[in-house]
Every structure is written in structure tokens, then in C-alpha cells.
Design an enzyme around this catalytic site. Structure first.
Site, mmCIF file in Angstrom:
data_model
loop_
_atom_site.group_PDB
_atom_site.id
_atom_site.type_symbol
_atom_site.label_atom_id
_atom_site.label_comp_id
_atom_site.label_asym_id
_atom_site.label_seq_id
_atom_site.Cartn_x
_atom_site.Cartn_y
_atom_site.Cartn_z
ATOM 1 N N SER A 112 14.577 -3.595 3.860
ATOM 2 C CA SER A 112 14.490 -4.444 2.347
ATOM 3 C C SER A 112 13.529 -4.908 2.267
ATOM 4 O O SER A 112 12.297 -5.220 3.218
ATOM 5 C CB SER A 112 15.683 -5.205 2.661
ATOM 6 O OG SER A 112 15.799 -6.127 1.487
ATOM 7 N N TYR A 154 21.570 -11.790 5.294
ATOM 8 C CA TYR A 154 20.891 -10.557 5.162
ATOM 9 C C TYR A 154 19.347 -10.347 5.240
ATOM 10 O O TYR A 154 19.146 -9.424 5.967
ATOM 11 C CB TYR A 154 21.104 -10.397 3.583
ATOM 12 C CG TYR A 154 20.788 -8.838 3.278
ATOM 13 C CD1 TYR A 154 21.387 -7.676 3.615
ATOM 14 C CD2 TYR A 154 19.585 -8.765 2.361
ATOM 15 C CE1 TYR A 154 21.019 -6.355 3.157
ATOM 16 C CE2 TYR A 154 19.215 -7.490 1.933
ATOM 17 C CZ TYR A 154 20.078 -6.400 2.478
ATOM 18 O OH TYR A 154 19.390 -5.008 1.876
#
Length: 255
Positions: free
Chosen positions: A148, A161
Site C-alpha cells: 500500500s 494496517y
């Protein structure tokens, strides 16, 4: 360089989290590039659209139910791929979760551990199984870990995350160095993409506008814009690329 270097013809690809969003787009794109694809998800029903899209376009695909937190499931996924199509050449670790958005003081340890188990440890489990099989057959392989933009910057209100995606980036670099030249390992790090995964932040007017203000491209990505890079990283065109964190984020991390 010719366009043939981007072809995946004759190869076999396993794509975890292949039932929707980025994973679905990557599975379809790899099939379009010539690979036989095994998309993986926890529900067979959820994989139907992906497999149908591939078959409708004349490609080869077999759905496989599997959970990246279960080592027996992972072994079965690769056994299925080998039985149906032959040895796996490419692994895309796309399965992930992000159920928490808020201040870390409100985060319980169980949720932290679940996110890390799926995103970071799940990626490791699958990669280890793949690399073991590649080594056993004295072959070559390519792993693309879906990270990400949170693999390279901090994402506000997304501590677990972001930590899991930083872990993926670090793991990518180390395994690339340890396993070269037999297995190439790269990390593809998308920014904000129009999927169910980002629906929560995109559906909030204030958060959406704040995000768009920080993206030089002034928009969110389509899943297919991430899939093209995944095909490249798996292809011979990227034969000298390993250990890289390839950010596709509309410029978000650049400012």
C-alpha cells in the site's frame, strides 16, 4: 524490448484475495496476458465473477477456496494449481483486511493481531510455500506482494494496517536478497483505489476531499491501473527487478 516480454503465456499464477477489487483485476489482467490463473478467496461463491470474466475472454482459470491464515489451506491451493495447470510461476499476495479506523488508543490487541496475521503473516505463509516449491523443482519464480502507499508513508488513523504494510515492504526486500536469483520478490504499493475496501473513506465527504487534496493526480485509481503493474512485475520485462517497492499512488507519497 518487444511487447512479447510482457506476455505471461504458458505461465501459472496464483492470486490471493482474487474475488474482488484489485485482486480480481489482477487475476483478469494476468489471464489476458496469457497466464492460467488460480484466484483464491475464502468463499467459492465470491470467486465466480472473477472466473467467469476470465473464461468469457477465452482464458484459463480455476477457483480455489483458501484462507491465508491457514497453512493447510495454502498447501492445498498450490496442490490444486499444480494439478490443474502445472508448477506455479507467479504468486500475487493480495489478500488483506483493514477493519480498524481510528485512534490507536482505542485499538484492542486482538484486532491488531488479526490485521497483522492476515496482511503480513498471511503474505509470508504464501510466499514461503511458493518459494519452497520453486526451489524443490530447481525453477524460477516471481512474487508480487500487494502492499500500500501505507508501506512507505504513515496513514492517519490506520496504525495496524500501516504497520502490516510496512512489514510487507521490509519482508519483500529481505526475501528478494535471500532468494535471488531463483525467486524475484517485489512489492506493489497502490494508493487509494475505487474498491469496496476503500468505500468507507471515499463515502465520507470530508475524508474524501481531504484525501483528494493530497493526491496530485486529483482522483482515485481504477483497479485496472494497478493490475497493469502487476502484469509487468510478473513478466520477463521485469526480469531484472527485485526487492522493489513499486508505488502506484497518483503522486500521494511524493509530497
Amino acid at each position: 524490448m518487444t511487447l512479447e516480454m510482457f506476455s505471461l503465456a504458458g505461465s501459472v499464477a496464483v492470486v490471493t484475495g482474487g474475488s474482488r477489487g484489485i485482486g480480481e483485476a489482477i487475476a483478469v489482467a494476468m489471464a489476458d496476458a496469457g497466464a492460467a490463473v488460480v484466484p483464491v478467496a475464502r468463499s467459492e461463491d465470491a470467486l465466480g465473477t472473477t472466473v467467469d470474466r476470465i473464461h468469457d475472454a477465452g482464458g484459463e482459470a480455476v477457483a480455489c477456496v483458501g484462507d491465508v491464515t491457514d497453512e493447510a489451506d495454502i498447501e492445498r491451493v498450490f496442490d490444486t494449481a499444480e494439478r490443474e495447470f502445472g508448477p506455479v510461476d507467479t504468486l500475487v499476495n493480495n489478500a488483506g483486511t483493514n477493519p480498524f479506523f481510528g485512534d490507536a488508543t482505542d485499538l484492542d490487541t486482538e484486532t491488531w493481531e488479526h490485521i497483522m496475521d492476515v496482511n503480513a503473516t498471511g503474505t509470508f505463509r504464501c510466499t514461503r510455500e511458493f518459494a519452497t516449491r520453486v526451489t524443490d523443482r530447481d525453477g524460477e519464480g516471481s512474487v508480487t506482494n500487494i502492499g500500500s502507499v501505507g508501506s512507505v508513508v504513515g496513514l492517519p488513523s490506520q496504525a495496524p494496517y500501516t504497520a502490516s504494510k510496512h512489514a510487507i515492504a521490509g519482508m519483500t526486500k529481505t526475501l528478494a536478497a535471500d532468494w535471488a536469483p531463483d525467486v524475484r520478490v517485489n512489492c506493489l504499493a497502490p494508493g487509494y483505489v475505487i474498491t469496496e475496501f476503500t468505500e468507507g473513506v471515499r463515502g465520507n465527504d470530508e475524508i474524501r476531499e481531504e484525501l483528494l487534496d493530497g493526491i496530485p493526480a486529483s482522483r482515485f485509481a481504477e483497479p485496472e491501473e494497478i493490475a497493469g503493474t502487476a502484469v509487468y512485475l510478473a513478466s520477463d520485462a521485469a526480469g531484472y527487478v527485485t526487492g522493489e517497492v513499486h508505488v502506484v499512488d497518483g503522486g500521494l507519497a511524493a509530497i
